[in-house]
Design a protein around this motif. Sequence first.
Motif, PDB file in Angstrom:
ATOM      1  N   TYR A   1      -1.678  -2.478   6.848  1.00 40.67           N
ATOM      2  CA  TYR A   1      -2.941  -2.254   6.144  1.00 40.67           C
ATOM      3  C   TYR A   1      -4.049  -2.057   7.170  1.00 40.67           C
ATOM      4  N   ASN A   2      -4.960  -1.127   6.883  1.00 37.72           N
ATOM      5  CA  ASN A   2      -6.034  -0.863   7.833  1.00 37.72           C
ATOM      6  C   ASN A   2      -7.357  -0.644   7.128  1.00 37.72           C
ATOM      7  N   ILE A   3      -8.433  -0.938   7.846  1.00 40.54           N
ATOM      8  CA  ILE A   3      -9.789  -0.734   7.356  1.00 40.54           C
ATOM      9  C   ILE A   3     -10.652  -0.360   8.551  1.00 40.54           C
TER      10      ILE A   3
ATOM     11  N   TYR B   1     -13.536   3.526   5.395  1.00 42.26           N
ATOM     12  CA  TYR B   1     -12.237   3.855   4.818  1.00 42.26           C
ATOM     13  C   TYR B   1     -11.307   2.649   4.823  1.00 42.26           C
ATOM     14  N   ALA B   2     -10.259   2.734   4.011  1.00 40.66           N
ATOM     15  CA  ALA B   2      -9.182   1.739   3.989  1.00 40.66           C
ATOM     16  C   ALA B   2      -7.894   2.467   3.654  1.00 40.66           C
TER      17      ALA B   2
ATOM     18  N   ARG C   1      -4.915   7.037   2.850  1.00 40.77           N
ATOM     19  CA  ARG C   1      -6.194   6.505   3.278  1.00 40.77           C
ATOM     20  C   ARG C   1      -7.257   7.019   2.320  1.00 40.77           C
TER      21      ARG C   1
ATOM     22  N   ASN D   1     -11.292   0.644  14.039  1.00 40.10           N
ATOM     23  CA  ASN D   1     -10.228   0.452  13.067  1.00 40.10           C
ATOM     24  C   ASN D   1      -9.564  -0.911  13.268  1.00 40.10           C
TER      25      ASN D   1
END
Length: 288
Positions: free
Chosen positions: A110-112, A94-95, A82, A126
């Motif tokens: 995948y996250n942001i 963040y991503a 991250r 999130n």
Amino acid sequence: MTSKLFSIALPLIAAGSMASAQEVNYLSYGGSYTNLSTDFGDIDLFGIGASIDYSNSGFIFNGSVGYIDLDDESELTRLSFRVGYEITPSIVAYAGADYLDIGFDDVTFYNIGGEYSTGLYTVGLNFEEADFDGADTLTTLYGSYQVSSALEVALAFADDGNDTVTTLGADYDMGDTELAAVYSTADGNDIFAVNGNYDFGNGFRAGGGYVNFDGEIDILQASGGYEVSDSLWVDLSVGQADIGGEDIDLLGLSLTFETGRESLLIDRAQTAQTRALGTLGELAAFGF
């Protein structure tokens, strides 16, 4: 992978101001071996892992790796990272991504998201989605409150359009006494876990934990540890699990090192979840 909802929806640790100077905020590594003795034979669980959190000029980098071998028949690998940036001292965007290889298949999430902290309060949002066609987007709203210098409580809601998971967590740390607990419910299915340690001094500690999965699985463990060097512990644990009326004896040995704390609440949450679930914490990191 539906239990991935539970993994993401577990903020347990207090938020604090983000470090802008160059420094390692958190470092952990270790390995564990657990033997599960059943009426049908023994099952061996071996795992290793490491994690680091690093800050430099407003940027935050968090990465971890984990590997599990299930009885020499199944191998699981996890790679996570991250990257965040401090927009202000209180706001971080963040991503990141989590890659899971479970032997017969692999998937990347995948996250942001972002977090806002006032010191005592932290709130975060999130969004996460898997890399296969038709995957639902998992949205998690989470927040925490520092009740005292030792006690932190948190609440999270995660929804993928089909299921909603509500999670309540608490983390207590008085230096010689540490305790992590979590309660999660989704569509009438409940999970409760608590785990802690007490440091007697002179390098010795004792601990224990309890896990209940919807009244169908009960796990009770006790442990004793010795600090071989600063923050490096060797722990021996014994316990018993009741799974559908079948008793399973547990015997475990672990070597763990941990210092500092992670910058982002969402990363600290996953670390705390692993701690609360005890023996099953490593598997939970893989979404099981």
